[in-house]
Scaffold this active site. Structure first.
Site, PDB file in Angstrom:
ATOM      1  N   ASP A   1       5.996   0.255   2.679  1.00  0.00           N
ATOM      2  CA  ASP A   1       6.314  -0.958   3.418  1.00  0.00           C
ATOM      3  C   ASP A   1       5.965  -2.173   2.566  1.00  0.00           C
ATOM      4  OD1 ASP A   1       3.559  -0.910   3.481  1.00  0.00           O
ATOM      5  OD2 ASP A   1       3.416  -0.404   5.605  1.00  0.00           O
TER       6      ASP A   1
ATOM      7  N   GLU B   1       6.382   9.712   2.270  1.00  0.00           N
ATOM      8  CA  GLU B   1       5.954   8.369   1.882  1.00  0.00           C
ATOM      9  C   GLU B   1       4.823   8.433   0.857  1.00  0.00           C
ATOM     10  OE1 GLU B   1       4.971   4.026   3.928  1.00  0.00           O
ATOM     11  OE2 GLU B   1       4.740   5.846   5.122  1.00  0.00           O
TER      12      GLU B   1
ATOM     13  N   TYR C   1      -4.674   0.650   9.993  1.00  0.00           N
ATOM     14  CA  TYR C   1      -5.833   1.136   9.239  1.00  0.00           C
ATOM     15  C   TYR C   1      -7.103   0.841  10.031  1.00  0.00           C
ATOM     16  CZ  TYR C   1      -3.007   2.199   5.149  1.00  0.00           C
ATOM     17  OH  TYR C   1      -2.089   2.761   4.287  1.00  0.00           O
TER      18      TYR C   1
ATOM     19  N   ASP D   1       0.798  -1.228   0.000  1.00  0.00           N
ATOM     20  CA  ASP D   1       0.000   0.000   0.000  1.00  0.00           C
ATOM     21  C   ASP D   1       0.827   1.272   0.000  1.00  0.00           C
ATOM     22  OD1 ASP D   1       0.680  -0.212   2.884  1.00  0.00           O
ATOM     23  OD2 ASP D   1      -0.786   1.420   3.084  1.00  0.00           O
TER      24      ASP D   1
END
Length: 535
Positions: free
Chosen positions: A109, A496, A258, A106
């Site tokens: 990572d 990121e 999440y 996603d």
């Protein structure tokens, strides 16, 4: 005089067609520049501006879609264009005898989080549905469809029974303690799932929305198995909606990464709206109508909060004649008023440079999703002839809304106080040290030995050197509230990238491209000079 006007109109049409052909040729040239060579030489392509000072939207759109190839998990295809990547995570799901390979990592990572991955697929599908012609005009429709299919195919595999959906592959805590390439990954590939006994209506409903949107985007593809694949998408979407609705419970499996804070009602509305659009089945319209009391004004659209998206889809139906959905239209107008500067109802401020700023943590995820909704709403308002949006201090026309949306795209692509493109590989000044494991360690094709978990943190994470792999198209978290950006690999909140940032940007960029490239074929004589100067 009439003959002269006709001659001038013919000249305008010819000139316009020539310009459009030049634009298409430029887009094709941009496409040819994003393969191996562009990634190896840094991916820059000059100033990133078209004639007239606008960003090269065709190039940006091409690269935004290319990004997803760098996020792929599983066995990579022969036509893989992000050539610094290799196969990874080929045994995902084996411990429970299911095939959970594929899908997307996603962000920076190596975990596959199904909830935001599904949102990514929904946004990509929405972009393809709303802006098919614009994407096709720059030769990217097949690549966009492939990006959608890569994610949708994983979601199909993850839905192993009517009441089972795998929602995460990989131990998030263990993964975040390592800095290693996906190809070297040796952290636990722990499996998480929702069932009738351990439900997660948010994740199941978002997956339903994703597969319905993917169906809409792929159903007219002319590939060999396109019809059969689309049929599977729609059947799974219906099944997932029933799972989410009949076994209600809030999703907690991915916490602390999440967690759902908005509850599951927004995803149920979002999924039912997508299924009604895909099937025209009255039961999904009835769900929207009977549950609109749970819809309320919001000021963000994100992987967690889908109300604005559901309101957009429902408002589209309202403007098409489904007048019992009026509450959604009113709520969506409130969303617009919360974002538009000088509306009198502003809830989301803009930075001094003009960027929507929701919060100082991966802010571009909120800016891109808001921009996508504004872009689509302005298009729908214009096509329906419904006028604008009235706020307490101003009324905004569709053109004003779309212009503000385009300004957000322009900001991301470099029209900001730092003249920094927040898309990697676009223009000459872009983030070089993004917070991304695979991009920050030399490709396994260059450094073939294993790079261990701890070596990655000691040798590659802390260096100030630019990343050895240019992750072309990646859009990072973005600047702070004062338009400042440090390009620091350790600052994940700003450096990121994430799939759902790019997914929303695809549609927003296509909308901006359409707005800036449309040329009226019949231009009054007095406007010929101004039209010419705009190119």
């Amino acid at each position: 005089m009439m003959a002269n006007n006709m001659a001038l109109k013919v000249w305008v049409v010819a000139a316009t067609m020539a310009l459009l052909l030049l634009f298409a040729a430029g887009a094709a040239a941009g496409l040819l520049g994003v393969g191996v060579g562009a990634e190896e030489d840094g991916g820059g392509d000059g100033a990133g501006l078209e004639l007239g000072g606008s960003p090269d939207y065709g190039d940006a759109l091409t690269k935004a879609i290319l990004f997803f190839e760098g996020q792929r998990s599983g066995r990579l295809p022969a036509n893989q264009r992000a050539t610094w990547r290799e196969d990874s995570a080929l045994t995902d799901g084996r411990e429970e005898n299911v095939n959970l390979t594929g899908g997307y990592y996603d962000a920076g990572d190596n975990v596959k989080f199904g909830y935001p991955m599904a949102f990514t697929v929904t946004l990509l599908g929405w972009s393809a549905v709303e802006y098919r012609d614009a994407v096709a005009a720059v030769g990217q429709l097949s690549n966009l469809r492939e990006a959608i299919r890569w994610g949708a195919d994983f979601l199909l595999r993850a839905h192993t029974s009517p009441t089972t959906l795998y929602t995460q592959i990989g131990d998030g805590n263990a993964d975040h303690q390592c800095w290693e390439r996906p190809e070297d990954m040796d952290t636990p590939r722990t499996l998480y799932k929702i069932t009738r006994d351990s439900p997660g209506s948010e994740a199941a409903a978002e997956a339903a929305a994703a597969l319905a949107a993917a169906y809409m985007a792929l159903k007219d593809d002319d590939g060999g198995d396109a019809a059969a694949f689309a049929s599977r998408l729609l059947a799974a979407s219906r099944s997932l909606f029933d799972f989410a609705n009949n076994f209600r419970g809030s999703f907690q499996s991915s916490c602390p990464f999440y967690c759902s804070y908005s509850g599951f009602q927004d995803e149920l509305l979002w999924a039912s709206a997508w299924l009604y659009r895909a099937t025209r089945d009255a039961k999904y319209l009835d769900f929207l109508s009977n549950n609109q009391g749970s819809s309320n004004p919001v000021n963000e659209f994100s992987w967690d909060n889908k109300y604005a998206g559901a309101q957009m889809l429902a408002a589209q139906e309202y403007l098409g004649g489904k007048t019992d959905l009026a509450r959604y239209k009113a709520n969506l107008d409130s969303f617009v008023c919360a974002l538009m500067p000088n509306s009198g109802n502003v809830q989301i401020r803009t930075t001094p440079g003009g960027l929507l700023f929701t919060r100082d943590s991966v802010n571009l995820q909120y800016a891109t999703t808001a921009t996508l909704v504004l872009s689509i709403y302005s298009k729908v308002l214009k096509s329906s002839g419904s006028g604008g949006v009235s706020c307490s201090a101003a009324t905004f026309s569709p053109d004003q809304i779309s212009s503000f949306a385009a300004s957000q795209v322009d900001y991301i692509l470099g029209k900001n106080p730092l003249s920094m493109s927040y898309m990697v590989g676009f223009s000459t000044k872009f983030p070089r040290r993004i917070h991304h494991r695979g991009a920050s360690i030399p490709s396994i094709k260059v450094l073939s030995r294993k790079v261990t978990c701890k070596e990655g943190f000691s040798s590659w994470f802390p260096t100030n050197d630019p990343n050895p792999n240019i992750h072309v198209g990646a859009i990072v978290g973005g600047p702070d509230g004062n338009d400042q950006f440090s390009d620091n690999r350790g600052d994940s909140s700003h450096s990121e990238p994430a799939t759902y940032i790019n997914a929303a940007f695809v549609g927003a960029c296509a909308a901006a491209m359409g707005q800036k490239q449309v040329v009226k074929l019949e231009v009054p004589v007095d406007n010929l000079a101004s039209m010419a100067s705009s190119y």
